[in-house]
Design a protein around this motif. Structure first.
Motif, mmCIF file in Angstrom:
data_model
loop_
_atom_site.group_PDB
_atom_site.id
_atom_site.type_symbol
_atom_site.label_atom_id
_atom_site.label_comp_id
_atom_site.label_asym_id
_atom_site.label_seq_id
_atom_site.Cartn_x
_atom_site.Cartn_y
_atom_site.Cartn_z
ATOM 1 N N THR A 119 0.840 -1.194 0.000
ATOM 2 C CA THR A 119 0.000 0.000 0.000
ATOM 3 C C THR A 119 0.877 1.246 0.000
ATOM 4 O OG1 THR A 119 -1.702 -1.158 1.267
ATOM 5 C CG2 THR A 119 -1.837 1.241 1.217
ATOM 6 N N VAL A 185 -8.566 4.015 4.966
ATOM 7 C CA VAL A 185 -7.733 2.816 5.040
ATOM 8 C C VAL A 185 -7.522 2.445 6.503
ATOM 9 C CG1 VAL A 185 -5.475 1.809 4.498
ATOM 10 C CG2 VAL A 185 -6.564 3.390 2.882
ATOM 11 N N SER A 253 -9.573 -1.122 2.702
ATOM 12 C CA SER A 253 -9.821 0.175 2.080
ATOM 13 C C SER A 253 -11.318 0.292 1.820
ATOM 14 C CB SER A 253 -9.053 0.319 0.760
ATOM 15 O OG SER A 253 -7.664 0.277 0.980
#
Length: 299
Positions: A119, A185, A253
């Protein structure tokens, strides 16, 4: 910009490396070479590669946080002066920049390691921001290269900065409230023996819960619901697979659209949740609780 990598160390490992490179070709400069070595004198080597030559090695031997057969989480936090490396939620090392960080354009991961998720948070172009974009990678040993994105100013809504290692239970305000295309997130770890945890998107003025996202380990279910006007609505449980397991890291997410939330786990789409609260712009709070250890929250 911060880069988060979750993976597993195989039993046959010799070494692996994470390279912040200045090009996607053999011989490209490497601004930061992060290299755990399992050789009986376990250590992590840090270096740079410039003009065809390696620089002076820096080493850390006093604490080696990687273990064969175990999961790990790496966080590379880029500041004006250094790469700060966190391992499994704890500060590990700072590597001072030898090459201007603006020259870095890709991430190269190689060696004996299995990568489960990557990420990238923040980055790019002077005013645009990223709420957190999961970048799924294939599992390998071998080699994988990931171009690091740049974002022209104004392409995405400006997001709040990441919150590292927040306590549980967690409650925080969503800066500016919820808006279309906004992504939240949540990253963390599910401990052994965990029963369940939840993520709630709340309206502070009414205490309504617009989205209750509730992985239940004992039931092998991921429940979605809402609580409006003091009453729970019908549960939604259908999912193509259940990605949540004890002793594993996760990356969730949740993206707000005009008609629904889209929920991704470990870079893969898991489910949608149609808005039951039509005025979703009133959502201004995030709550996380239950059997979970949090490593990052990003609005």
């Amino acid at each position: 910009m911060s880069v988060y990598i979750q993976g597993t160390i195989p039993h046959h490992i010799n070494r692996f490396a994470v390279n912040f490179t200045c090009g996607q070709y053999d011989g490209a400069d490497i601004a930061f070479h992060f290299n755990p070595r399992f050789d009986g004198r376990d250590k992590v080597v840090f270096n740079s590669f410039q003009g065809g030559s390696w620089g002076a090695e820096e080493k850390k031997k006093d604490w080696f946080p990687f273990h064969k057969g175990k999961h790990f989480e790496l966080a590379f936090i880029v500041s004006g002066g250094c790469f700060q490396v966190n391992v499994n939620g704890s500060p590990f090392y700072e590597f001072c920049h030898r090459i201007p960080v603006e020259c870095v354009e890709s991430l190269l991961i190689e060696g004996d390691v299995t990568i489960q998720s990557l990420t990238i948070v923040g980055g790019g172009g002077g005013g645009g921001g990223m709420g957190g974009v999961p970048m799924p990678l294939p599992s390998f040993p071998g080699q994988g290269v990931m171009p690091l994105p740049t974002y022209p100013s104004g392409n995405l809504p400006v997001m709040g900065g990441p919150i590292y290692n927040p306590p549980v239970p967690y409650f925080g305000m969503i800066p500016g409230g919820m808006s279309p295309k906004r992504t939240v997130v949540v990253r963390g770890f599910i401990p052994e023996g965990a029963d369940r945890f939840h993520i709630n998107f709340k309206v502070g003025s009414s205490n309504d819960i617009a989205l209750h996202f509730n992985p239940r380990l004992a039931e092998d279910a991921v429940v979605r619901n809402s609580m409006l006007g003091g009453g729970w609505g019908p549960e939604e449980r259908d999912i193509p697979y259940n990605p949540f397991r004890p002793a594993q890291y996760f990356d969730i997410s949740i993206r707000c659209g005009l008609t629904r939330f889209k929920i991704y786990v470990n870079g893969q789409h898991l489910c949608d949740f149609p808005h039951r609260l039509s005025a979703f712009q009133m959502i201004d709070g995030l709550e996380v609780g239950g059997d979970v250890v949090l490593s990052l929250i990003q609005f």
